[in-house]
Design an enzyme around this catalytic site. Structure first.
Site, PDB file in Angstrom:
ATOM      1  N   PHE A  48     -10.800  -4.790  10.179  1.00  0.00           N
ATOM      2  CA  PHE A  48     -11.924  -4.350   9.435  1.00  0.00           C
ATOM      3  C   PHE A  48     -11.882  -4.818   8.236  1.00  0.00           C
ATOM      4  CE2 PHE A  48      -9.627  -0.731  10.128  1.00  0.00           C
ATOM      5  CZ  PHE A  48      -9.151  -0.143   8.689  1.00  0.00           C
ATOM      6  N   TYR A  77       0.949  -1.520  -0.042  1.00  0.00           N
ATOM      7  CA  TYR A  77      -0.419   0.408   0.361  1.00  0.00           C
ATOM      8  C   TYR A  77       0.955   0.670  -0.379  1.00  0.00           C
ATOM      9  CZ  TYR A  77      -3.477  -2.905   0.419  1.00  0.00           C
ATOM     10  OH  TYR A  77      -4.816  -4.103   0.190  1.00  0.00           O
TER      11      TYR A  77
END
Length: 411
Positions: A411, A123
């Site tokens: 999450f 990322y």
């Protein structure tokens, strides 16, 4: 290869889940957990890549509110379920989905995006920086004690069913959220997340337990949720483990009392945990830190989507007036020179033609944003450049947070 990128439509969830399962492998999630994610994830916030009638790539986003330095709850996109099928990797699909997703966040006025990474090296090229750390550890509870500050003796511990205690736990959690950067306020439905306890994921552990720290008049001041094993050595010596899920408290006395309880159970040899803050106060409460095996790892990754809005939303630990030259190839609207001016009355961030004091890339700005990593440390690594002598120190001090940022759950 012709690939269509679009949001998931109603009735297509099974194709979405199938792509995730094939990409990540394993047996898949417990049905109750899968159903919860399905209910919480906004379908319109997904990006799916379709090769004909097959989903070959996925990316989703939750609508979060996250604490930033100063206690403000900032709107944040919680990026989740990012996957590409093995048959379609190295063809630019991930880049295309990240491009679509960040454009959408920008258009909707979302200041930052956050994620927890399965593979951290992915990322950075999209401007995400490792903004918060987490600590995992194991305490040898037979060889240490936890100090109790004044007031702890007035608290009692009460075991409750996790579902029964949920409302009280959520009330405590809501009060704690503004105190620490990186914490996520729970929107409706998310109170069910910490209650997930699939039997297949427990291993040797029993069902989840919940303990409340209460005053004599029944006021809940803290809570802990955990699992325990029943185990002994071949010689018959008790060797059980307590595995902590989460623990929060409204004051130091309640927090210490909870850890005293967790480390003081009969038949227990060790307490383990996998996600606590880097500056957890329990490190100062244990009698022998050498009996605590501790290790930190990357936790929350952050991406600045709307630079002026994000920088103006947080507080700074000291007055600052600095011009930042930011390079952001993936979100070019953030590139350029920005004057950040902040004091006790608030912060303003605007474009400027003035000479830059510091230069850095979007990833490094994201890494420093929550205050857990200093600009000075990034400069020592060659990732921030001081263009005006003397500018680095005051800016680094201003960006710091006296409370380490932390995301309490994935999450």
């Amino acid at each position: 290869m012709t690939i269509e990128l679009r949001a998931l439509a109603e009735g297509e969830w099974e194709a979405y889940e199938r792509c995730l399962l094939r990409s990540f492998g394993g047996p898949g999630e417990d049905p109750a957990e899968a159903q919860l994610w399905r209910e919480l994830l906004p379908v319109g916030r997904t990006v799916t890549a379709w090769d004909g009638k097959e989903v070959v790539g996925t990316a989703g986003a939750f609508d979060f509110r996250m604490t930033v330095p100063g206690g403000t709850l900032l709107e944040a996109a919680g990026v989740t379920a990012v996957s590409v099928l093995p048959t379609h990797r190295r063809r630019g699909l991930l880049t295309a989905m990240m491009r679509r997703q960040l454009d959408t966040f920008h258009e909707s006025g979302t200041p930052v995006a956050v994620l927890t990474a399965s593979e951290p090296q992915i990322y950075g090229r999209f401007g995400y920086g490792a903004a918060a750390r987490q600590v995992r550890g194991s305490f040898d509870v037979r060889q240490l004690t936890v100090a109790l500050p004044p007031g702890a003796e007035r608290l009692r511990m009460r075991l409750v069913d996790p579902a029964e205690g949920s409302a009280a736990c959520e009330a405590v959690y809501a009060q704690v959220v503004p105190r620490r950067p990186g914490m996520l306020a729970r929107r409706p439905g998310w109170e069910r997340h910490p209650l997930l306890d699939p039997e297949g994921a427990r291993g040797d552990f029993g069902p989840m337990l919940c303990v409340l720290a209460e005053t004599d008049d029944g006021e809940v001041r803290g809570y802990a949720r955990y699992w325990t094993t029943s185990r002994a050595t071949p010689e018959g010596i008790p060797d059980a483990t307590v595995k902590l899920r989460d623990a929060e408290a409204l004051d130091p006395a309640a927090y210490a009392a909870l850890w005293h309880y967790l480390t003081g159970m009969d038949l227990v040899a060790r307490l383990v945990f996998h996600n606590r803050p880097a500056d957890d106060p329990v490190h100062q409460l244990v009698s022998d830190i050498r009996r605590c095996r501790l290790g930190w790892r990357d936790g929350l990754y952050l991406r600045v989507v709307d630079l002026p809005a994000a920088l103006a939303a947080r507080a700074y630990s000291a007055p600052v007036d600095v011009v930042l030259a930011v390079e952001d190839a993936f979100c070019p609207w953030n590139s350029g020179r920005w004057r950040l001016s902040a004091d006790a009355s608030g912060a303003v961030c605007e474009r400027t033609a003035d000479p830059a004091d510091l230069s850095l890339a979007a990833r490094e700005l994201a890494t420093a944003y929550l205050g857990g990593h200093t600009l000075r440390t990034l400069a020592a690594a060659g990732l921030v450049t001081e263009l005006r002598p003397g500018a680095l120190g005051p800016a680094s001090t201003a960006f710091q947070s006296d409370v380490q940022p932390w995301a309490p759950y994935g999450f």
